[in-house]
Write an enzyme that holds these catalytic residues in place. Structure first.
Site, PDB file in Angstrom:
ATOM      1  N   VAL A  88      37.617  50.194  44.232  1.00 54.29           N
ATOM      2  CA  VAL A  88      37.851  50.359  45.535  1.00 54.29           C
ATOM      3  C   VAL A  88      37.104  50.681  46.583  1.00 54.29           C
ATOM      4  CG1 VAL A  88      39.319  49.505  47.655  1.00 54.29           C
ATOM      5  CG2 VAL A  88      40.282  49.104  45.054  1.00 54.29           C
ATOM      6  N   CYS A  89      36.279  50.206  47.126  1.00 57.99           N
ATOM      7  CA  CYS A  89      35.503  50.892  48.697  1.00 57.99           C
ATOM      8  C   CYS A  89      34.771  52.324  47.834  1.00 57.99           C
ATOM      9  CB  CYS A  89      36.644  51.227  49.428  1.00 57.99           C
ATOM     10  SG  CYS A  89      36.117  52.177  51.081  1.00 57.99           S
TER      11      CYS A  89
END
Length: 222
Positions: A88-89
């Site tokens: 994520v991210c």
């Protein structure tokens, strides 16, 4: 790490049937976040079991993780047998540092997109990108979309829809400012100023990166 990078997917994936969630860090010491929350690991990298799904969250701390040979090798080793390799991210940059994005389409936080080619990845503007068994989520809130996508893949769309309903995940933001392509120029300029120091630090951490499987790569042994 960024708190929501971790807790957003956890809120969804914690509802995976017949599964166990492991929170893994280099040590069992509490891990700080960019909010008031502190996370307690359930395992360190020496006691962690083999994972079916590995998810690497992001945050401003990734520059230090990128320099840690032990952390990078742990992720690469887990990825050898994991059914799903995910992030994520800015966690995508850690997958990249482990050599797991070469030749893959991937996404990350919009401010860090231009770093993905350093690892042989093809940047894609999307909240969730899948390439084979590699799933990458965009910045912060995209982790919820990412986790629902994974949940549907593993346990079926009916359960994913039920979990989404239970979380009342029905985004209707008060402002049309969630991506640089549509954001107000004033907001975009302010966001760019905010990210500039961390982006410079992250770029410096990765600018001399080479695949950890190649000889001659230098890492801090911690």
């Amino acid at each position: 790490m960024t708190q929501l990078d971790f807790t957003g997917p956890l809120q969804v994936l914690g509802r995976m049937p017949a599964s166990e969630v492991c929170v893994i860090a280099r040590t069992l010491d509490p891990v700080g976040t960019d909010g008031a929350l502190t996370v307690l690991p359930t395992h360190d990298i020496n006691t962690a079991p083999d994972l079916d799904l590995i998810c690497v969250p992001g945050g401003f701390g990734i520059a230090s993780v990128a320099k840690s040979q032990i952390s990078i090798e742990f992720i690469r080793r887990q990825a050898l047998h994991a059914r799903y390799v995910t992030s994520v991210c800015t966690g995508a940059l850690i997958l990249g540092a482990a050599g797991l994005l070469r030749g893959k389409k991937a996404t990350t936080h919009w401010a860090y997109h231009d770093l993905l080619p350093l690892f042989g990845a093809e940047p894609v503007k999307a909240r969730v990108v899948r390439d084979g068994n590699v799933f990458t989520g965009g910045g912060v809130t995209a982790g919820i979309d990412f986790a629902l996508t994974i949940l549907a893949e593993v346990a079926g769309p009916d359960l994913a829809k039920t979990v989404q309903l239970g979380l009342e995940y029905n985004p209707a933001p008060p402002f049309n400012s969630g991506h640089p392509d549509i954001a107000d120029p004033v907001a975009l300029e302010a966001a760019n100023r905010r990210y500039a120091p961390a982006l410079a630090e992250t770029r410096a951490a990765f600018e001399n990166w080479s695949d950890p499987r190649n000889s001659g790569t230098k890492w801090d042994r911690k």
